[in-house]
Design a protein around this motif. Sequence first.
Motif, PDB file in Angstrom:
ATOM      1  N   LYS A  37       0.622  -0.777  -0.202  1.00 14.05           N
ATOM      2  CA  LYS A  37      -0.025  -0.093  -0.252  1.00 14.05           C
ATOM      3  C   LYS A  37       0.919   1.570  -0.222  1.00 14.05           C
ATOM      4  N   PHE A  38       0.558   2.611  -0.307  1.00 15.47           N
ATOM      5  CA  PHE A  38       0.929   3.553  -1.007  1.00 15.47           C
ATOM      6  C   PHE A  38       1.592   4.246   0.879  1.00 15.47           C
ATOM      7  N   GLU A  39       1.678   4.699   1.227  1.00 19.91           N
ATOM      8  CA  GLU A  39       2.578   5.042   2.217  1.00 19.91           C
ATOM      9  C   GLU A  39       2.332   6.782   2.024  1.00 19.91           C
ATOM     10  N   ASN A  40       2.061   7.132   2.435  1.00 13.28           N
ATOM     11  CA  ASN A  40       1.445   9.022   2.473  1.00 13.28           C
ATOM     12  C   ASN A  40       2.729   9.470   2.798  1.00 13.28           C
ATOM     13  N   CYS A  41       3.777   9.458   3.889  1.00 14.29           N
ATOM     14  CA  CYS A  41       4.725   9.822   4.502  1.00 14.29           C
ATOM     15  C   CYS A  41       5.653   9.193   2.977  1.00 14.29           C
ATOM     16  N   TRP A  42       5.991   8.559   2.022  1.00  8.61           N
ATOM     17  CA  TRP A  42       6.897   8.728   0.917  1.00  8.61           C
ATOM     18  C   TRP A  42       6.964   9.359   0.769  1.00  8.61           C
ATOM     19  N   ALA A  43       5.721  10.747   0.260  1.00  9.03           N
ATOM     20  CA  ALA A  43       5.418  11.520  -0.412  1.00  9.03           C
ATOM     21  C   ALA A  43       6.542  12.660  -0.080  1.00  9.03           C
ATOM     22  N   CYS A  44       7.192  12.821   0.856  1.00  9.26           N
ATOM     23  CA  CYS A  44       7.728  13.470   1.454  1.00  9.26           C
ATOM     24  C   CYS A  44       8.955  13.373   1.255  1.00  9.26           C
ATOM     25  N   TYR A  45       8.954  12.952   0.472  1.00 11.74           N
ATOM     26  CA  TYR A  45      10.734  12.021  -0.003  1.00 11.74           C
ATOM     27  C   TYR A  45      11.055  12.966  -1.524  1.00 11.74           C
ATOM     28  N   LEU A  78       8.779   2.003  -5.514  1.00 11.53           N
ATOM     29  CA  LEU A  78       8.398   3.115  -3.888  1.00 11.53           C
ATOM     30  C   LEU A  78       9.083   1.444  -2.940  1.00 11.53           C
ATOM     31  N   PHE A  79       8.416   0.731  -2.876  1.00 13.87           N
ATOM     32  CA  PHE A  79       8.478   0.181  -1.772  1.00 13.87           C
ATOM     33  C   PHE A  79       9.387  -0.043  -1.927  1.00 13.87           C
ATOM     34  N   PHE A  80      10.010  -1.103  -2.228  1.00 20.82           N
ATOM     35  CA  PHE A  80      11.661  -1.391  -2.432  1.00 20.82           C
ATOM     36  C   PHE A  80      13.179   0.119  -1.728  1.00 20.82           C
ATOM     37  N   TRP A  81      12.353   0.736  -2.709  1.00 19.51           N
ATOM     38  CA  TRP A  81      13.114   2.053  -2.517  1.00 19.51           C
ATOM     39  C   TRP A  81      12.914   2.353  -0.908  1.00 19.51           C
ATOM     40  N   SER A  82      11.833   2.241  -0.199  1.00 22.69           N
ATOM     41  CA  SER A  82      11.881   2.804   0.888  1.00 22.69           C
ATOM     42  C   SER A  82      12.531   1.923   1.824  1.00 22.69           C
ATOM     43  N   LYS A  83      12.509   0.011   1.217  1.00 18.25           N
ATOM     44  CA  LYS A  83      12.928  -0.628   2.538  1.00 18.25           C
ATOM     45  C   LYS A  83      15.302  -0.300   2.292  1.00 18.25           C
ATOM     46  N   GLU A  99      16.452  16.594  10.988  1.00 25.07           N
ATOM     47  CA  GLU A  99      16.090  15.747  10.408  1.00 25.07           C
ATOM     48  C   GLU A  99      14.958  14.717  12.163  1.00 25.07           C
ATOM     49  N   LEU A 100      16.093  15.347  12.524  1.00 29.00           N
ATOM     50  CA  LEU A 100      14.894  14.974  13.734  1.00 29.00           C
ATOM     51  C   LEU A 100      12.732  15.673  13.354  1.00 29.00           C
ATOM     52  N   ASN A 101      13.213  16.738  13.744  1.00 25.83           N
ATOM     53  CA  ASN A 101      11.855  17.057  13.370  1.00 25.83           C
ATOM     54  C   ASN A 101      11.137  17.365  12.085  1.00 25.83           C
ATOM     55  N   ALA A 102      11.783  16.450  11.050  1.00 29.76           N
ATOM     56  CA  ALA A 102      10.791  15.587   9.984  1.00 29.76           C
ATOM     57  C   ALA A 102      11.111  14.307   9.734  1.00 29.76           C
ATOM     58  N   THR A 103      11.595  13.780  10.693  1.00 29.77           N
ATOM     59  CA  THR A 103      10.988  12.613  11.217  1.00 29.77           C
ATOM     60  C   THR A 103       9.946  12.155  11.492  1.00 29.77           C
ATOM     61  N   MET A 104      10.000  13.017  12.720  1.00 31.13           N
ATOM     62  CA  MET A 104       8.600  13.566  13.856  1.00 31.13           C
ATOM     63  C   MET A 104       7.268  13.858  12.662  1.00 31.13           C
ATOM     64  N   ALA A 105       7.501  14.390  12.291  1.00 37.17           N
ATOM     65  CA  ALA A 105       6.098  14.539  10.557  1.00 37.17           C
ATOM     66  C   ALA A 105       6.380  13.444  10.086  1.00 37.17           C
ATOM     67  N   ASN A 155       4.452  10.768  12.320  1.00 36.71           N
ATOM     68  CA  ASN A 155       2.668  11.641  12.755  1.00 36.71           C
ATOM     69  C   ASN A 155       1.673  11.275  11.294  1.00 36.71           C
ATOM     70  N   MET A 156       2.603  11.399   9.890  1.00 33.65           N
ATOM     71  CA  MET A 156       1.743  11.313   8.757  1.00 33.65           C
ATOM     72  C   MET A 156       1.113   9.342   8.428  1.00 33.65           C
ATOM     73  N   TRP A 157       2.580   8.782   9.142  1.00 33.89           N
ATOM     74  CA  TRP A 157       2.379   7.438   9.372  1.00 33.89           C
ATOM     75  C   TRP A 157       0.689   6.494   9.927  1.00 33.89           C
ATOM     76  N   TRP A 158       1.086   7.333  11.323  1.00 32.75           N
ATOM     77  CA  TRP A 158       0.101   7.490  12.301  1.00 32.75           C
ATOM     78  C   TRP A 158      -0.986   7.563  11.514  1.00 32.75           C
TER      79      TRP A 158
END
Length: 349
Positions: free
Chosen positions: A83-91, A125-130, A174-180, A183-186
Amino acid sequence: MEECLLKNDLHEIGYIGPKFTWYNNKVGSARILERLDRCFVNTMALNSPFKLIERHLDRIASDHCPILLQFKNFNTNPRKMIKFENCWACYQASYGIVRKEWDKNYQGSFSEVLNKKFQRTLKSLFFWSKAKHKELNNLKEVLIQEITEIQCKETSIGSLPEQEQWNLKTKVMELNATMARLNMWWKQRAKVKWLSEGDGNSKFFHTYASARRNANKIIKIKDEDGMVIEDQSLIEEVFIRFFQKKWEARRSNLEGWPTNYNSLNSCERNMLEADLSMNEIEEVVQHLEGNISPGNDGINHTFIKVYWEFIKDDFCKAIKFFFSYGELDKAWKETLIVLIPKITNPIIP
């Protein structure tokens, strides 16, 4: 009682069995049934990977129903849909991956080509993320530890070299971006639209997502013969058989309809029969809600909206092809079923 449950982090879950758990063993007007016995669990239990099942058993040796709490693991199906993860679009790199996959040529009808591109892009996108990214929770912990070490060093020596200061700023950003992204993942899993962005990493938000996952699981179902099925491997078959037979005995009766005295004029007919324009489809797409569950293809509205500039030509061709010939690739039906009413409504007079 409500204040006590809230302070002690206790939550009630759904149950299976009789509604009332106590009976005073009397008859007539003196007969009383109440739900006196309840089962409460804390957040740790809700966040467990197991499905919680509360059962009210039969009253036999007591006037109370015994309550059984089961922890079951339903991960028996080896199939895993991407499934498409919305947080992928942040990259920013995700845009290059989508563009690269979308420039490839595929054979078939417009809807088949669109579905093949969806599938290939999602896999890429999935294998790139992994391959390129750490798990977000692990990355957050690593960044917090690194920031703590640098700040402790600053405290011990009084100041940091310029390079170390820039390194600290980079880690914090980078921590702020990760937290965002967390947030989107949850938020994607909780399906909560009434919480602000800052609430996404709260304990309540996480518990809401876990409780939703627990509540959405189908524990049992009655088949066509009235038998109760609890085997998870058979529940899917019951659903498939039901919908296969649902329309078999139904036929449209065209006799006895009243005479139609009202009809559309030529201008209205031409408006309805006119081809859909790119602007009409694009307007509908831009007003779609983003946090919606994907269909069988794993593509949600966020993917369509974010990468619209890359996919719009193939997307519009598939839409127009369907309205012209009534043909549609199976895997893409759920996406179009949601879009068709929204596309056609604006042009209905």
